[in-house]
Design an enzyme around this catalytic site. Structure first.
Site, PDB file in Angstrom:
ATOM      1  N   THR A  35       0.812  -1.224   0.000  1.00  0.00           N
ATOM      2  CA  THR A  35       0.000   0.000   0.000  1.00  0.00           C
ATOM      3  C   THR A  35       0.844   1.271   0.000  1.00  0.00           C
ATOM      4  O   THR A  35       0.482   2.271  -0.627  1.00  0.00           O
ATOM      5  CB  THR A  35      -0.944  -0.031   1.228  1.00  0.00           C
ATOM      6  OG1 THR A  35      -1.846  -1.115   1.052  1.00  0.00           O
ATOM      7  CG2 THR A  35      -1.721   1.252   1.394  1.00  0.00           C
TER       8      THR A  35
ATOM      9  N   SER B 105       2.336  -8.015  -0.749  1.00  0.00           N
ATOM     10  CA  SER B 105       3.221  -8.738   0.179  1.00  0.00           C
ATOM     11  C   SER B 105       2.874 -10.219   0.258  1.00  0.00           C
ATOM     12  O   SER B 105       3.670 -11.003   0.785  1.00  0.00           O
ATOM     13  CB  SER B 105       3.187  -8.086   1.558  1.00  0.00           C
ATOM     14  OG  SER B 105       1.930  -8.247   2.156  1.00  0.00           O
TER      15      SER B 105
ATOM     16  N   THR C 228       1.553  -4.460   4.212  1.00  0.00           N
ATOM     17  CA  THR C 228       1.421  -4.782   5.636  1.00  0.00           C
ATOM     18  C   THR C 228       0.856  -6.177   5.879  1.00  0.00           C
ATOM     19  O   THR C 228       0.949  -6.686   6.990  1.00  0.00           O
ATOM     20  CB  THR C 228       0.522  -3.749   6.350  1.00  0.00           C
ATOM     21  OG1 THR C 228      -0.781  -3.807   5.754  1.00  0.00           O
ATOM     22  CG2 THR C 228       1.087  -2.358   6.255  1.00  0.00           C
ATOM     23  N   ASP C 229       0.276  -6.783   4.833  1.00  0.00           N
ATOM     24  CA  ASP C 229      -0.422  -8.061   5.063  1.00  0.00           C
ATOM     25  C   ASP C 229       0.500  -9.139   5.623  1.00  0.00           C
ATOM     26  O   ASP C 229       0.090  -9.918   6.482  1.00  0.00           O
ATOM     27  CB  ASP C 229      -1.049  -8.570   3.762  1.00  0.00           C
ATOM     28  CG  ASP C 229      -2.270  -7.743   3.343  1.00  0.00           C
ATOM     29  OD1 ASP C 229      -2.713  -6.890   4.144  1.00  0.00           O
ATOM     30  OD2 ASP C 229      -2.770  -7.958   2.230  1.00  0.00           O
TER      31      ASP C 229
HETATM   32  N1  GLU Z   1      -2.116  -6.141  -0.623  1.00  0.00           N
HETATM   33  C1  GLU Z   1      -1.341  -5.223   0.101  1.00  0.00           C
HETATM   34  C2  GLU Z   1      -0.088  -5.901   0.619  1.00  0.00           C
HETATM   35  O1  GLU Z   1       0.819  -5.913  -0.151  1.00  0.00           O
HETATM   36  C3  GLU Z   1      -2.147  -4.388   0.946  1.00  0.00           C
HETATM   37  C4  GLU Z   1      -1.850  -4.281   2.378  1.00  0.00           C
HETATM   38  C5  GLU Z   1      -0.998  -3.138   2.779  1.00  0.00           C
HETATM   39  O2  GLU Z   1       0.046  -2.869   2.241  1.00  0.00           O
HETATM   40  O3  GLU Z   1      -1.411  -2.511   3.746  1.00  0.00           O
HETATM   41  O4  GLU Z   1       0.057  -6.455   1.678  1.00  0.00           O
END
Ligand code: GLU
Length: 336
Positions: free
Chosen positions: A14, A56, A88-89
Site C-alpha cells: 500500500t 506482500s 502490511t499483510d
Molecule cells: N495487498 C497489500 C499488501 O501488499 C495491501 C496491504 C498493505 O500494504 O497494507 O500487503
C-alpha cells in the site's frame, strides 16, 4: 561527520500504491521513498532502492534471503541504516524472518502503510519518516532485535508484532509485550530493550534448502484429512494453531502424534496472545498429551512466527532435534 545515509528498499504494498490504469483499484506503482520526495528529511540522505512492486502475499523465503544480502550490500556501500517498505499483510512474517537472518549489526527497520499515499489521512509519509528517524537513532543500535517494525508512531520488535486489524492505522500490536518504543514529535523514545538474541545470525548459516512448513488451525469437529495430507505431501514440519492454551481434539492429537514421528510438530494458539500451556491439562489433545506425542510448544510465539522460525532453522542446516531445541529456546527467550 557527513550527512547520514539511509537506504530505503521498496517492496511494493500500500505504501507504494496508486490508482491503476482503471483509475479506481490501487496497485503498487511507485518507490516508497517517493512519498517523502520533495519533503525535507532533516539532514538525511535517502537512497531509494526499488526492489519490487508487488503485494506482500507474493514474498517468499528465498526472496527474503536475497533481500537480506542486499541489505548487507547497502551497508557495505555506505548506508548507515536500512529501511524496508512492504505491504502490511505479511509484514509480521517477513520482518521476523529478517530479524532471524540479522543481516546487520543494527536492526533493519520495516514499515508500510495502511492507507495509500493518495488516500485521505494517509499514514504512508508519516510511517516512512518515523522509520527513517528510528533507523538512525543511536539507541536502536543497542537493540538486540535483528529487525523492528515502525507503524503508527510505535516501534515494535519484529518477533512479537502482529497485524490485528484489517484496515485501521493502529493495526499493529505486540500484545502483552507492548512496543519497544514510541515516537514523540517525530523523535524515537525507547521504552525497553529486548533480551539478547537467542540464535546466531541465520543469514550466515543459510543453505538454500527449500523448506516447507505447513500451518493448520484447530477447529470444532475437525477431521484428520488435512494432517494426513501434510504427511503425504513432503512437508518438513507442521505448526498447529490449537484452541486456547494450544489444544486439539483427541482424534487430531493422535494424527499429530503420528506425524511427529516423521517431522517436527509445533503447537501454538489460535488466541494469538499469551503463551501456550505446557503443564496444566491432561485430557486427550490437551498440552500434556501433545507433548507426550512429540509436539513442541511455541511458548508465546504466535503460529505465524513459529512457522517462520521453524522454516528458517531447518533452512539453516540444523538437524530436527537441534531445530526443536533452538525453537524452544527462542520461543521462551525473554520470559523471566
Ligand atoms: N495487498 C497489500 C499488501 O501488499 C495491501 C496491504 C498493505 O500494504 O497494507 O500487503
Amino acid at each position: 561527520m557527513g550527512i547520514p545515509t539511509v537506504a530505503v528498499i521498496s517492496m511494493g504494498g500500500t505504501i507504494s500504491c496508486a490508482p491503476g490504469d482503471d483509475g479506481r483499484a490501487l496497485v503498487p506503482r511507485t518507490d516508497a521513498a517517493d512519498v517523502i520526495s520533495g519533503d525535507s528529511v532533516d539532514g538525511v540522505e535517502v537512497r531509494s532502492v526499488q526492489w519490487s512492486l508487488s503485494d506482500s502475499s507474493e514474498i517468499t523465503f528465498n526472496e527474503l534471503i536475497r533481500l537480506a544480502r542486499e541489505i548487507r550490500r547497502q551497508a557495505a556501500d555506505g548506508a548507515d541504516a536500512v529501511v524496508v517498505t512492504q505491504g502490511t499483510d505479511s509484514l509480521e512474517e517477513s520482518a521476523y524472518a529478517l530479524s532471524l537472518l540479522r543481516p546487520l549489526d543494527r536492526p533493519v527497520v520495516c514499515t508500510g502503510a495502511m492507507r495509500a499515499p493518495t488516500a485521505p489521512g494517509s499514514d504512508a509519509a508519516s510511517n516512512l519518516r518515523a522509520a527513517i528517524a528510528t533507523a538512525l537513532h543511536p539507541e536502536l543500535a543497542q537493540s538486540s532485535a535483528g529487525a523492528v517494525v515502525v507503524m503508527n508512531d510505535e516501534i515494535h520488535s519484529a518477533k512479537w508484532v502482529q497485524k490485528h486489524h484489517t484496515q485501521r492505522v493502529d493495526a499493529f500490536t505486540s500484545t502483552d509485550r507492548g512496543p519497544l518504543g514510541v515516537l514523540y514529535e517525530g523523535r524515537p523514545r525507547f521504552l525497553r530493550q529486548d533480551p539478547p538474541p537467542s540464535l546466531p545470525a541465520l543469514l550466515d548459516r543459510e543453505t538454500g534448502r527449500h523448506v516447507r512448513v505447513a500451518l493448520l488451525t484447530a477447529v470444532l469437529d475437525q477431521d484428520t484429512a488435512l494432517i494426513e495430507a501434510v504427511a503425504r505431501s513432503g512437508y518438513h514440519g507442521l505448526v498447529i494453531e490449537g484452541m486456547g492454551g494450544g489444544h486439539v481434539s483427541g482424534v487430531v492429537a493422535r494424527a499429530l502424534g503420528a506425524l511427529a514421528r516423521d517431522i517436527p510438530v509445533v503447537y501454538a494458539s489460535r488466541s494469538r496472545a499469551g503463551a501456550v500451556l505446557e503443564r496444566t491439562y491432561g485430557s486427550p489433545g490437551a498440552e500434556l498429551d501433545l507433548i507426550d506425542r512429540g509436539a513442541v510448544p511455541a511458548g508465546e510465539l504466535p503460529a505465524l512466527k513459529a512457522r517462520v522460525l521453524l522454516t528458517m532453522l531447518l533452512r539453516s542446516g540444523f538437524s530436527r532435534r537441534e531445530a526443536e531445541a533452538l525453537l524452544r529456546r527462542e520461543a521462551h527467550a525473554g520470559t523471566r
